[in-house]
Design a protein around this motif. Sequence first.
Motif, PDB file in Angstrom:
ATOM      1  N   LEU A  93      16.607  -1.714   8.235  1.00  0.00           N
ATOM      2  CA  LEU A  93      16.140  -1.787   6.849  1.00  0.00           C
ATOM      3  C   LEU A  93      17.319  -2.075   5.947  1.00  0.00           C
ATOM      4  O   LEU A  93      18.380  -1.454   6.083  1.00  0.00           O
ATOM      5  CB  LEU A  93      15.466  -0.470   6.444  1.00  0.00           C
ATOM      6  N   TYR A  94      17.136  -3.028   5.007  1.00  0.00           N
ATOM      7  CA  TYR A  94      18.227  -3.405   4.103  1.00  0.00           C
ATOM      8  C   TYR A  94      17.670  -3.608   2.698  1.00  0.00           C
ATOM      9  O   TYR A  94      16.475  -3.859   2.507  1.00  0.00           O
ATOM     10  CB  TYR A  94      18.932  -4.673   4.602  1.00  0.00           C
ATOM     11  N   ALA A  95      18.544  -3.500   1.719  1.00  0.00           N
ATOM     12  CA  ALA A  95      18.146  -3.598   0.314  1.00  0.00           C
ATOM     13  C   ALA A  95      17.977  -5.060  -0.084  1.00  0.00           C
ATOM     14  O   ALA A  95      18.760  -5.917   0.311  1.00  0.00           O
ATOM     15  CB  ALA A  95      19.194  -2.938  -0.566  1.00  0.00           C
ATOM     16  N   LEU A  96      16.929  -5.330  -0.891  1.00  0.00           N
ATOM     17  CA  LEU A  96      16.704  -6.663  -1.428  1.00  0.00           C
ATOM     18  C   LEU A  96      17.125  -6.764  -2.889  1.00  0.00           C
ATOM     19  O   LEU A  96      17.363  -7.864  -3.383  1.00  0.00           O
ATOM     20  CB  LEU A  96      15.224  -7.040  -1.299  1.00  0.00           C
ATOM     21  N   LYS A  97      17.209  -5.645  -3.578  1.00  0.00           N
ATOM     22  CA  LYS A  97      17.609  -5.615  -4.996  1.00  0.00           C
ATOM     23  C   LYS A  97      18.650  -4.525  -5.202  1.00  0.00           C
ATOM     24  O   LYS A  97      18.789  -3.612  -4.398  1.00  0.00           O
ATOM     25  CB  LYS A  97      16.393  -5.298  -5.896  1.00  0.00           C
ATOM     26  N   GLU A  98      19.342  -4.616  -6.316  1.00  0.00           N
ATOM     27  CA  GLU A  98      20.310  -3.584  -6.677  1.00  0.00           C
ATOM     28  C   GLU A  98      19.565  -2.390  -7.268  1.00  0.00           C
ATOM     29  O   GLU A  98      18.633  -2.555  -8.048  1.00  0.00           O
ATOM     30  CB  GLU A  98      21.310  -4.141  -7.699  1.00  0.00           C
ATOM     31  N   GLY A  99      19.958  -1.202  -6.857  1.00  0.00           N
ATOM     32  CA  GLY A  99      19.307   0.005  -7.358  1.00  0.00           C
ATOM     33  C   GLY A  99      19.707   1.207  -6.531  1.00  0.00           C
ATOM     34  O   GLY A  99      20.764   1.227  -5.902  1.00  0.00           O
ATOM     35  N   SER A 100      18.848   2.224  -6.538  1.00  0.00           N
ATOM     36  CA  SER A 100      19.136   3.442  -5.776  1.00  0.00           C
ATOM     37  C   SER A 100      18.057   3.649  -4.711  1.00  0.00           C
ATOM     38  O   SER A 100      16.907   3.262  -4.881  1.00  0.00           O
ATOM     39  CB  SER A 100      19.188   4.657  -6.705  1.00  0.00           C
ATOM     40  N   VAL A 101      18.451   4.276  -3.618  1.00  0.00           N
ATOM     41  CA  VAL A 101      17.564   4.479  -2.475  1.00  0.00           C
ATOM     42  C   VAL A 101      16.678   5.696  -2.716  1.00  0.00           C
ATOM     43  O   VAL A 101      17.114   6.710  -3.256  1.00  0.00           O
ATOM     44  CB  VAL A 101      18.398   4.685  -1.188  1.00  0.00           C
ATOM     45  N   LYS A 102      15.411   5.573  -2.286  1.00  0.00           N
ATOM     46  CA  LYS A 102      14.481   6.699  -2.391  1.00  0.00           C
ATOM     47  C   LYS A 102      13.683   6.769  -1.087  1.00  0.00           C
ATOM     48  O   LYS A 102      13.148   5.761  -0.625  1.00  0.00           O
ATOM     49  CB  LYS A 102      13.526   6.481  -3.565  1.00  0.00           C
ATOM     50  N   PHE A 103      13.641   7.958  -0.479  1.00  0.00           N
ATOM     51  CA  PHE A 103      12.858   8.180   0.736  1.00  0.00           C
ATOM     52  C   PHE A 103      11.564   8.885   0.356  1.00  0.00           C
ATOM     53  O   PHE A 103      11.556   9.777  -0.489  1.00  0.00           O
ATOM     54  CB  PHE A 103      13.643   9.043   1.728  1.00  0.00           C
ATOM     55  N   GLU A 104      10.472   8.467   0.998  1.00  0.00           N
ATOM     56  CA  GLU A 104       9.165   9.042   0.687  1.00  0.00           C
ATOM     57  C   GLU A 104       8.429   9.290   2.004  1.00  0.00           C
ATOM     58  O   GLU A 104       8.578   8.533   2.962  1.00  0.00           O
ATOM     59  CB  GLU A 104       8.369   8.035  -0.166  1.00  0.00           C
ATOM     60  N   ARG A 105       7.629  10.357   2.040  1.00  0.00           N
ATOM     61  CA  ARG A 105       6.850  10.673   3.235  1.00  0.00           C
ATOM     62  C   ARG A 105       5.379  10.837   2.850  1.00  0.00           C
ATOM     63  O   ARG A 105       5.055  11.583   1.925  1.00  0.00           O
ATOM     64  CB  ARG A 105       7.376  11.961   3.866  1.00  0.00           C
ATOM     65  N   ASN A 106       4.515  10.144   3.578  1.00  0.00           N
ATOM     66  CA  ASN A 106       3.081  10.257   3.333  1.00  0.00           C
ATOM     67  C   ASN A 106       2.596  11.573   3.936  1.00  0.00           C
ATOM     68  O   ASN A 106       2.837  11.854   5.112  1.00  0.00           O
ATOM     69  CB  ASN A 106       2.358   9.066   3.977  1.00  0.00           C
ATOM     70  N   LYS A 107       1.892  12.371   3.141  1.00  0.00           N
ATOM     71  CA  LYS A 107       1.474  13.694   3.598  1.00  0.00           C
ATOM     72  C   LYS A 107       0.377  13.626   4.658  1.00  0.00           C
ATOM     73  O   LYS A 107       0.313  14.466   5.553  1.00  0.00           O
ATOM     74  CB  LYS A 107       1.003  14.533   2.412  1.00  0.00           C
ATOM     75  N   LEU A 108      -0.486  12.615   4.573  1.00  0.00           N
ATOM     76  CA  LEU A 108      -1.588  12.521   5.536  1.00  0.00           C
ATOM     77  C   LEU A 108      -1.128  11.962   6.884  1.00  0.00           C
ATOM     78  O   LEU A 108      -1.393  12.539   7.926  1.00  0.00           O
ATOM     79  CB  LEU A 108      -2.703  11.635   4.971  1.00  0.00           C
ATOM     80  N   THR A 109      -0.443  10.827   6.861  1.00  0.00           N
ATOM     81  CA  THR A 109      -0.065  10.167   8.110  1.00  0.00           C
ATOM     82  C   THR A 109       1.307  10.598   8.610  1.00  0.00           C
ATOM     83  O   THR A 109       1.608  10.417   9.796  1.00  0.00           O
ATOM     84  CB  THR A 109      -0.059   8.632   7.940  1.00  0.00           C
ATOM     85  N   GLY A 110       2.149  11.125   7.737  1.00  0.00           N
ATOM     86  CA  GLY A 110       3.501  11.508   8.125  1.00  0.00           C
ATOM     87  C   GLY A 110       4.461  10.325   8.186  1.00  0.00           C
ATOM     88  O   GLY A 110       5.607  10.472   8.601  1.00  0.00           O
ATOM     89  N   ARG A 111       3.996   9.149   7.777  1.00  0.00           N
ATOM     90  CA  ARG A 111       4.826   7.950   7.810  1.00  0.00           C
ATOM     91  C   ARG A 111       5.906   8.022   6.742  1.00  0.00           C
ATOM     92  O   ARG A 111       5.663   8.434   5.616  1.00  0.00           O
ATOM     93  CB  ARG A 111       3.953   6.720   7.582  1.00  0.00           C
ATOM     94  N   LYS A 112       7.128   7.635   7.122  1.00  0.00           N
ATOM     95  CA  LYS A 112       8.265   7.691   6.198  1.00  0.00           C
ATOM     96  C   LYS A 112       8.546   6.300   5.648  1.00  0.00           C
ATOM     97  O   LYS A 112       8.628   5.334   6.409  1.00  0.00           O
ATOM     98  CB  LYS A 112       9.497   8.247   6.908  1.00  0.00           C
TER      99      LYS A 112
END
Length: 136
Positions: A88-107
Amino acid sequence: MNFAASLCRRLNIKELVTNVPAYRSTGGRWATKKTAGSTKNGRDSKPKNLGVKKFGGERVIPGNIIVRQRGTRFHPGNYVGIGKDHTLYALKEGSVKFERNKLTGRKWVHVEPKEGHVLHPVYAADTSASELKVAV
């Protein structure tokens, strides 16, 4: 006359002592240790350097690698691209954010664009479509 007596007469005792070989004449010395055989060890692969390279809240520029992984443990989100080896690599300038789906557990991994950044029309279409529905 016995054999020992006849042998002593023919050969001098001094000759018998000096002509005795210190080791075998045919093969050299007798082995004191077992010879080295083949081993089943001795192989190792190079390190793959997998894992998260940019953590949540860190600033990235386009092209920065965020995660190196085997398979998709983390899925690409907004402004994040995926390589053929699932990097996984950045396409725009900014800050990284990690998110987790509560139902599926997908990150998911997102890049939140820095302030003053204009949203791409593909991403802006979702918000404008809902505004148009409200306006109509």
